[in-house]
Design a protein around this motif. Structure first.
Motif, mmCIF file in Angstrom:
data_model
loop_
_atom_site.group_PDB
_atom_site.id
_atom_site.type_symbol
_atom_site.label_atom_id
_atom_site.label_comp_id
_atom_site.label_asym_id
_atom_site.label_seq_id
_atom_site.Cartn_x
_atom_site.Cartn_y
_atom_site.Cartn_z
ATOM 1 N N ALA A 165 38.663 39.568 49.561
ATOM 2 C CA ALA A 165 39.399 38.302 49.404
ATOM 3 C C ALA A 165 38.786 37.462 48.290
ATOM 4 O O ALA A 165 39.506 36.883 47.455
ATOM 5 N N ALA A 166 37.465 37.391 48.246
ATOM 6 C CA ALA A 166 36.786 36.626 47.196
ATOM 7 C C ALA A 166 37.068 37.219 45.821
ATOM 8 O O ALA A 166 37.306 36.496 44.845
ATOM 9 N N SER A 167 37.036 38.537 45.730
ATOM 10 C CA SER A 167 37.310 39.216 44.474
ATOM 11 C C SER A 167 38.717 38.912 43.982
ATOM 12 O O SER A 167 38.935 38.667 42.778
ATOM 13 N N ASN A 168 39.678 38.908 44.901
ATOM 14 C CA ASN A 168 41.066 38.618 44.521
ATOM 15 C C ASN A 168 41.224 37.192 43.993
ATOM 16 O O ASN A 168 41.944 36.946 43.027
ATOM 17 N N ILE A 169 40.542 36.245 44.647
ATOM 18 C CA ILE A 169 40.603 34.851 44.183
ATOM 19 C C ILE A 169 40.013 34.743 42.774
ATOM 20 O O ILE A 169 40.595 34.120 41.876
ATOM 21 N N ALA A 170 38.848 35.361 42.589
ATOM 22 C CA ALA A 170 38.175 35.289 41.295
ATOM 23 C C ALA A 170 39.002 35.939 40.194
ATOM 24 O O ALA A 170 39.082 35.429 39.063
ATOM 25 N N LEU A 171 39.617 37.062 40.517
ATOM 26 C CA LEU A 171 40.423 37.755 39.518
ATOM 27 C C LEU A 171 41.623 36.894 39.107
ATOM 28 O O LEU A 171 41.998 36.838 37.919
ATOM 29 N N GLY A 172 42.224 36.210 40.065
ATOM 30 C CA GLY A 172 43.334 35.321 39.754
ATOM 31 C C GLY A 172 42.908 34.188 38.827
ATOM 32 O O GLY A 172 43.628 33.830 37.880
ATOM 33 N N ILE A 173 41.724 33.640 39.085
ATOM 34 C CA ILE A 173 41.204 32.573 38.224
ATOM 35 C C ILE A 173 40.890 33.112 36.831
ATOM 36 O O ILE A 173 41.169 32.467 35.807
ATOM 37 N N ALA A 174 40.325 34.315 36.765
ATOM 38 C CA ALA A 174 39.973 34.923 35.480
ATOM 39 C C ALA A 174 41.215 35.131 34.613
ATOM 40 O O ALA A 174 41.180 34.909 33.397
ATOM 41 N N ARG A 175 42.291 35.561 35.230
ATOM 42 C CA ARG A 175 43.528 35.784 34.465
ATOM 43 C C ARG A 175 44.055 34.479 33.866
ATOM 44 O O ARG A 175 44.574 34.464 32.747
ATOM 45 N N LYS A 176 43.904 33.394 34.610
ATOM 46 C CA LYS A 176 44.312 32.086 34.083
ATOM 47 C C LYS A 176 43.408 31.666 32.930
ATOM 48 O O LYS A 176 43.867 31.080 31.936
ATOM 49 N N LYS A 177 42.106 31.969 33.056
ATOM 50 C CA LYS A 177 41.170 31.628 31.985
ATOM 51 C C LYS A 177 41.505 32.379 30.707
ATOM 52 O O LYS A 177 41.414 31.836 29.591
ATOM 53 N N ILE A 178 41.876 33.638 30.825
ATOM 54 C CA ILE A 178 42.179 34.462 29.660
ATOM 55 C C ILE A 178 43.373 33.895 28.893
ATOM 56 O O ILE A 178 43.419 33.925 27.661
ATOM 57 N N LYS A 179 44.314 33.353 29.635
ATOM 58 C CA LYS A 179 45.487 32.762 28.974
ATOM 59 C C LYS A 179 45.099 31.556 28.115
ATOM 60 O O LYS A 179 45.787 31.228 27.149
ATOM 61 N N ARG A 180 43.996 30.907 28.489
ATOM 62 C CA ARG A 180 43.553 29.733 27.737
ATOM 63 C C ARG A 180 42.642 30.108 26.567
ATOM 64 O O ARG A 180 42.314 29.283 25.739
ATOM 65 N N GLY A 181 42.213 31.362 26.530
ATOM 66 C CA GLY A 181 41.317 31.818 25.476
ATOM 67 C C GLY A 181 40.353 32.852 26.019
ATOM 68 O O GLY A 181 39.763 32.654 27.086
ATOM 69 N N PHE A 182 40.137 33.951 25.304
ATOM 70 C CA PHE A 182 39.329 35.055 25.822
ATOM 71 C C PHE A 182 37.841 34.718 25.789
ATOM 72 O O PHE A 182 37.310 34.268 24.771
ATOM 73 N N ASP A 183 37.189 34.956 26.899
ATOM 74 C CA ASP A 183 35.738 34.789 27.012
ATOM 75 C C ASP A 183 35.138 36.168 27.250
ATOM 76 O O ASP A 183 35.307 36.739 28.318
ATOM 77 N N PRO A 184 34.424 36.744 26.280
ATOM 78 C CA PRO A 184 33.888 38.102 26.455
ATOM 79 C C PRO A 184 32.929 38.228 27.621
ATOM 80 O O PRO A 184 32.794 39.301 28.212
ATOM 81 N N ASN A 185 32.254 37.139 27.981
ATOM 82 C CA ASN A 185 31.321 37.197 29.107
ATOM 83 C C ASN A 185 32.043 37.427 30.427
ATOM 84 O O ASN A 185 31.475 37.951 31.383
ATOM 85 N N LEU A 186 33.296 37.029 30.487
ATOM 86 C CA LEU A 186 34.075 37.183 31.707
ATOM 87 C C LEU A 186 34.220 38.653 32.084
ATOM 88 O O LEU A 186 34.190 39.015 33.263
ATOM 89 N N SER A 187 34.359 39.497 31.079
ATOM 90 C CA SER A 187 34.506 40.935 31.348
ATOM 91 C C SER A 187 33.257 41.500 32.012
ATOM 92 O O SER A 187 33.339 42.325 32.935
ATOM 93 N N TYR A 188 32.086 41.068 31.540
ATOM 94 C CA TYR A 188 30.835 41.534 32.145
ATOM 95 C C TYR A 188 30.756 41.114 33.615
ATOM 96 O O TYR A 188 30.393 41.912 34.492
ATOM 97 N N LEU A 189 31.088 39.850 33.875
ATOM 98 C CA LEU A 189 31.018 39.352 35.247
ATOM 99 C C LEU A 189 31.999 40.074 36.164
ATOM 100 O O LEU A 189 31.666 40.421 37.296
ATOM 101 N N ILE A 202 27.494 40.318 49.694
ATOM 102 C CA ILE A 202 26.948 39.033 49.234
ATOM 103 C C ILE A 202 27.008 38.938 47.711
ATOM 104 O O ILE A 202 27.453 37.932 47.146
ATOM 105 N N LYS A 203 26.585 39.995 47.041
ATOM 106 C CA LYS A 203 26.593 39.985 45.574
ATOM 107 C C LYS A 203 28.017 39.857 45.037
ATOM 108 O O LYS A 203 28.263 39.162 44.044
ATOM 109 N N THR A 204 28.972 40.514 45.700
ATOM 110 C CA THR A 204 30.368 40.432 45.254
ATOM 111 C C THR A 204 30.866 38.992 45.279
ATOM 112 O O THR A 204 31.487 38.508 44.321
ATOM 113 N N VAL A 205 30.595 38.294 46.378
ATOM 114 C CA VAL A 205 31.074 36.919 46.496
ATOM 115 C C VAL A 205 30.332 36.012 45.523
ATOM 116 O O VAL A 205 30.924 35.095 44.926
ATOM 117 N N GLU A 206 29.036 36.243 45.336
ATOM 118 C CA GLU A 206 28.288 35.451 44.357
ATOM 119 C C GLU A 206 28.830 35.666 42.941
ATOM 120 O O GLU A 206 28.951 34.719 42.161
#
Length: 394
Positions: free
Chosen positions: A265-289, A338-342
């Motif tokens: 569930a946490a991963s799905n929330i984060a992925l949804g936020i990441a997709r919105k961030k990408i639309k505003r401009g690509f952050d290469p660090n996001l891919s690593y995270l 724990i690491k996934t949610v962090e």
């Protein structure tokens, strides 16, 4: 409720009776899940037990899902129960965790029934009345707690039991206490207690960082009479017993399935936020995270699947080697969840700090995974002693 999700009564096909349609427990969990999720925020904010969710669980037969069909239950296999809890946790982790405690106690009874032990009345009662089982094994563990004094016809038990998940809705407490046997020495006795019975008090003291809606209150036992006939296990206090392998092999796949569902569930929330961030401009660090988050999640999923496989739908061998394998994978699963949610928090950035995003509660909840037996350092000690050919608990 959809017809596909729920089982039906026996059908008639071409004039002959066909087998009853089996419940798809994952589909049913997915169906009730949104209602659970809608109540999760308020329950968390007010430290309220998930009472409405439990009422739904009872109405839909979740409490008896694991009872064999021939005894009137849902007939769900152990892997099906794990998958059901994982799906529920995606919507309300507290409800899923509390249910996992009932479910693993039920699963242990199913294992005992398969060995020919006299637990059929209990299983039939769960199937008929959807009663809630509450356990204290995680806090009692090998040493147990409380005292049992021998009296005519049985024992008088006094003690304070902690982490009684689901206790506000509980029917039977499956617990233990220590009897100072004059011949055998300190002996842990295992027995059931009626929660509504004389001398039993469920406290309202579950005020915690996370998993707030589990209702894991302390339960006071004050001079409670336990008939001799209700004691189903006697074991030396503080020494390893095959019973612990049985409990671990059945419980850990179910419990860690909850945390894996939470991490998903946490991963799905984060992925949804990441997709919105990408639309505003690509952050290469996001891919690593996101890659780190995915690796951690897959590690948790693999560890939990391995736990489910080790149980082998109750066909495991109750050996120390089995217990060790379970405990190692429990630690891997907990740390990975724990690491996934962090990592999901990192992906989301500062916005994750706001409760409305949903990650803040999941971060608090996932840390409870550390405290189910065995905790990490105790598991390391346990595993190391087994590797040396020593008794696992010293």
């Amino acid at each position: 409720m959809t017809e596909d999700a729920m089982s039906s009564s026996t059908r008639v096909v071409d004039g002959a009776q066909a087998a009853p349609r089996r419940t798809d427990w994952v589909a049913l969990a997915r169906e009730v899940g949104p209602g659970f999720a809608a109540r999760a925020v308020e329950n968390d904010a007010t430290d309220a037990f998930a009472a409405e969710n439990y009422a739904e669980l009872k109405a839909h037969g979740f409490l008896s899902a694991g009872v064999p069909a021939e005894l009137g239950g849902g007939g769900a296999s152990h892997p099906e129960l794990s998958a059901m809890l994982r799906e529920l946790a995606r919507h309300c982790a507290s409800t899923a965790l509390a249910l996992s405690m009932h479910t693993h106690l039920l699963g242990t009874s199913v294992w005992r029934w398969r060995q020919g032990e006299p637990v059929e009345p209990l299983l039939r009662r769960v199937a008929q009345d959807e009663i809630v089982l509450v356990g204290t094994g995680a806090s009692d563990w090998i040493d147990s707690s409380g005292t049992a004094e021998k009296v005519e016809g049985g024992y008088r038990v006094t003690g304070r039991k902690v982490f009684g998940s689901g206790s506000p809705a509980g029917t039977l407490l499956l617990t233990s206490a220590v009897y100072e046997d004059p011949e055998e020495g300190p002996t842990a006795l295992h027995f059931p207690v009626t929660i509504a019975g004389e001398g039993v008090t469920v406290l309202n003291n579950w005020r915690t960082m996370g998993m707030r809606a589990t209702g894991s209150n302390d339960i006071l036992l004050e001079n409670v009479f336990v008939p001799e006939s209700d004691v189903w296990l006697r074991r030396p206090k503080g020494r390893w017993h095959a019973f612990f392998t049985i409990v671990a092999a059945i419980s850990q796949p179910l419990i860690m399935s909850v945390y894996t569902g939470l991490a998903e569930a946490a991963s799905n929330i984060a992925l949804g936020i990441a997709r919105k961030k990408i639309k505003r401009g690509f952050d290469p660090n996001l891919s690593y995270l996101l890659g780190e988050m995915e690796n951690s999640l897959v590690t948790a999923q693999l560890a939990v699947q391995n736990l489910v496989d080790l149980c082998d739908d109750y066909a495991f061998e109750p050996t120390v080697a089995t217990a060790d394998a379970v405990m190692v994978r429990k630690t891997i699963a907990a740390n990975s969840c724990i690491k996934t949610v962090e990592k999901a928090f990192e992906v989301a950035g500062g916005g994750a700090y706001f409760r409305g995003v949903g990650l803040e509660r999941l971060l608090r909840d996932v840390h409870a995974s550390r405290y189910h037996p065995l905790q990490e350092k105790r598991q390391h000690f346990f595993t190391g002693r087994i590797a040396l050919g020593l008794d696992p608990v010293g």
